[in-house]
Scaffold this motif. Sequence first.
Motif, PDB file in Angstrom:
ATOM      1  N   TRP A  66     -28.968  13.032 114.709  1.00 35.73           N
ATOM      2  CA  TRP A  66     -29.620  13.442 113.464  1.00 35.73           C
ATOM      3  C   TRP A  66     -29.165  14.811 112.968  1.00 35.73           C
ATOM      4  N   THR A  67     -28.660  15.671 113.843  1.00 36.85           N
ATOM      5  CA  THR A  67     -28.445  17.076 113.468  1.00 36.85           C
ATOM      6  C   THR A  67     -27.436  17.221 112.336  1.00 36.85           C
ATOM      7  N   GLU A  68     -26.289  16.588 112.460  1.00 34.26           N
ATOM      8  CA  GLU A  68     -25.263  16.720 111.419  1.00 34.26           C
ATOM      9  C   GLU A  68     -25.741  16.101 110.104  1.00 34.26           C
ATOM     10  N   LYS A  69     -26.418  14.976 110.206  1.00 33.96           N
ATOM     11  CA  LYS A  69     -26.939  14.307 109.004  1.00 33.96           C
ATOM     12  C   LYS A  69     -27.906  15.230 108.252  1.00 33.96           C
ATOM     13  N   ILE A  70     -28.787  15.891 108.979  1.00 32.17           N
ATOM     14  CA  ILE A  70     -29.758  16.787 108.345  1.00 32.17           C
ATOM     15  C   ILE A  70     -29.054  18.013 107.780  1.00 32.17           C
ATOM     16  N   LEU A  71     -28.148  18.603 108.540  1.00 33.07           N
ATOM     17  CA  LEU A  71     -27.423  19.783 108.050  1.00 33.07           C
ATOM     18  C   LEU A  71     -26.643  19.450 106.774  1.00 33.07           C
ATOM     19  N   LEU A  72     -25.965  18.332 106.752  1.00 34.46           N
ATOM     20  CA  LEU A  72     -25.190  17.958 105.556  1.00 34.46           C
ATOM     21  C   LEU A  72     -26.100  17.643 104.374  1.00 34.46           C
ATOM     22  N   THR A  73     -27.247  17.043 104.631  1.00 32.87           N
ATOM     23  CA  THR A  73     -28.197  16.756 103.556  1.00 32.87           C
ATOM     24  C   THR A  73     -28.722  18.058 102.961  1.00 32.87           C
ATOM     25  N   ILE A  74     -29.035  19.023 103.817  1.00 35.60           N
ATOM     26  CA  ILE A  74     -29.505  20.325 103.324  1.00 35.60           C
ATOM     27  C   ILE A  74     -28.387  21.020 102.558  1.00 35.60           C
ATOM     28  N   LYS A  75     -27.153  20.945 103.082  1.00 35.58           N
ATOM     29  CA  LYS A  75     -26.012  21.572 102.400  1.00 35.58           C
ATOM     30  C   LYS A  75     -25.835  20.998 101.001  1.00 35.58           C
ATOM     31  N   ASP A  76     -25.937  19.684 100.891  1.00 38.06           N
ATOM     32  CA  ASP A  76     -25.715  19.016  99.605  1.00 38.06           C
ATOM     33  C   ASP A  76     -26.915  19.085  98.662  1.00 38.06           C
ATOM     34  N   ASN A  77     -28.079  19.463  99.186  1.00 40.09           N
ATOM     35  CA  ASN A  77     -29.316  19.495  98.392  1.00 40.09           C
ATOM     36  C   ASN A  77     -30.100  20.772  98.686  1.00 40.09           C
ATOM     37  N   PRO A  78     -29.529  21.945  98.386  1.00 36.40           N
ATOM     38  CA  PRO A  78     -30.231  23.190  98.716  1.00 36.40           C
ATOM     39  C   PRO A  78     -31.584  23.265  98.011  1.00 36.40           C
ATOM     40  N   ASN A  79     -32.555  23.808  98.742  1.00 40.25           N
ATOM     41  CA  ASN A  79     -33.929  24.016  98.267  1.00 40.25           C
ATOM     42  C   ASN A  79     -34.705  22.721  98.037  1.00 40.25           C
ATOM     43  N   LEU A  80     -34.204  21.607  98.550  1.00 40.49           N
ATOM     44  CA  LEU A  80     -34.938  20.360  98.468  1.00 40.49           C
ATOM     45  C   LEU A  80     -36.049  20.396  99.524  1.00 40.49           C
ATOM     46  N   HIS A  81     -37.236  19.951  99.143  1.00 42.78           N
ATOM     47  CA  HIS A  81     -38.376  19.967 100.059  1.00 42.78           C
ATOM     48  C   HIS A  81     -38.263  18.857 101.100  1.00 42.78           C
ATOM     49  N   ALA A  82     -39.118  18.950 102.112  1.00 42.71           N
ATOM     50  CA  ALA A  82     -39.052  18.020 103.246  1.00 42.71           C
ATOM     51  C   ALA A  82     -39.215  16.568 102.823  1.00 42.71           C
ATOM     52  N   ILE A  83     -40.082  16.290 101.857  1.00 43.14           N
ATOM     53  CA  ILE A  83     -40.278  14.904 101.415  1.00 43.14           C
ATOM     54  C   ILE A  83     -38.977  14.350 100.828  1.00 43.14           C
ATOM     55  N   LEU A 112     -40.406  19.490 111.908  1.00 42.87           N
ATOM     56  CA  LEU A 112     -40.343  20.005 113.270  1.00 42.87           C
ATOM     57  C   LEU A 112     -38.896  20.214 113.706  1.00 42.87           C
ATOM     58  N   ASN A 113     -38.049  19.283 113.378  1.00 36.18           N
ATOM     59  CA  ASN A 113     -36.661  19.354 113.823  1.00 36.18           C
ATOM     60  C   ASN A 113     -35.811  20.293 112.978  1.00 36.18           C
ATOM     61  N   ILE A 114     -36.142  20.449 111.711  1.00 34.53           N
ATOM     62  CA  ILE A 114     -35.457  21.475 110.919  1.00 34.53           C
ATOM     63  C   ILE A 114     -35.784  22.857 111.496  1.00 34.53           C
ATOM     64  N   ARG A 115     -36.984  23.012 112.033  1.00 27.93           N
ATOM     65  CA  ARG A 115     -37.354  24.282 112.681  1.00 27.93           C
ATOM     66  C   ARG A 115     -36.450  24.551 113.883  1.00 27.93           C
ATOM     67  N   LYS A 116     -36.053  23.504 114.596  1.00 26.72           N
ATOM     68  CA  LYS A 116     -35.121  23.674 115.717  1.00 26.72           C
ATOM     69  C   LYS A 116     -33.773  24.185 115.212  1.00 26.72           C
ATOM     70  N   ASP A 176     -29.321  15.863 119.749  1.00 25.81           N
ATOM     71  CA  ASP A 176     -29.066  14.468 119.380  1.00 25.81           C
ATOM     72  C   ASP A 176     -29.277  13.528 120.570  1.00 25.81           C
ATOM     73  N   LEU A 177     -28.739  13.914 121.714  1.00 23.89           N
ATOM     74  CA  LEU A 177     -28.773  13.079 122.911  1.00 23.89           C
ATOM     75  C   LEU A 177     -30.201  12.778 123.360  1.00 23.89           C
ATOM     76  N   TYR A 178     -31.073  13.786 123.310  1.00 28.89           N
ATOM     77  CA  TYR A 178     -32.439  13.614 123.813  1.00 28.89           C
ATOM     78  C   TYR A 178     -33.432  13.218 122.728  1.00 28.89           C
ATOM     79  N   SER A 179     -32.962  12.915 121.558  1.00 29.30           N
ATOM     80  CA  SER A 179     -33.843  12.516 120.458  1.00 29.30           C
ATOM     81  C   SER A 179     -33.994  11.002 120.415  1.00 29.30           C
ATOM     82  N   LYS A 180     -35.230  10.564 120.198  1.00 24.81           N
ATOM     83  CA  LYS A 180     -35.473   9.128 120.018  1.00 24.81           C
ATOM     84  C   LYS A 180     -34.872   8.644 118.703  1.00 24.81           C
TER      85      LYS A 180
END
Length: 178
Positions: free
Chosen positions: A111-128, A143-147, A103-107
């Motif tokens: 973002w990390t918690e936001k993405i993790l919670l979005t994936i948790k709430d929307n399993p199998n949702l595609h990147a778009i 790229l960042n989900i890969r991290k 998060d600190l070094y990202s422009k």
Amino acid sequence: MAFRKWQKVSVKTGSLLHTSVGLLEIGKIEAVSENDISDKEAVQAGFTEKKQLLKSFTHNSTGTIFKISVRYHAEDPRIKLREQTGLSEQQFEELKGRLERLDLYSKQGHWTEKILLTIKDNPNLHAIGIAKLTGFEKEWLKLNIRKLKNLGLTISHNVGYRLSPLGEHFIEELKGEQ
């Protein structure tokens, strides 16, 4: 064996690649012409014939064809990591610290918690779909989900993502802190 058409080589001999079958080690890399490729090599690379292999390069008409030898190295270590369902306090703090650094070094900011919670709430949702929900650009997001996957927190499917058992546990621990 693999064949790629690149402007310049994008892998190094001896490097390891994460793939769906596990870690592959890159062996010899050599530039070849179309005429140097045999039907047998095309089949070894997963194609039915040389013609099919050459057609796979149509999206990239310029560049050099490279023949790359590969060998199976080991099971993907992320699989064992992501299947964890418990974290010691130290492991939790280390993982939390790694996410805070992302998060600190990202422009993009935090973002990390936001993405993790979005994936948790929307399993199998595609990147778009995740991009639309979060406001992040699709390619940046992938790229960042890969991290997050490399940390054992997410699992990629043919379509979409879901939290791993470790990711589920981490989110529960994180919620317990708040």
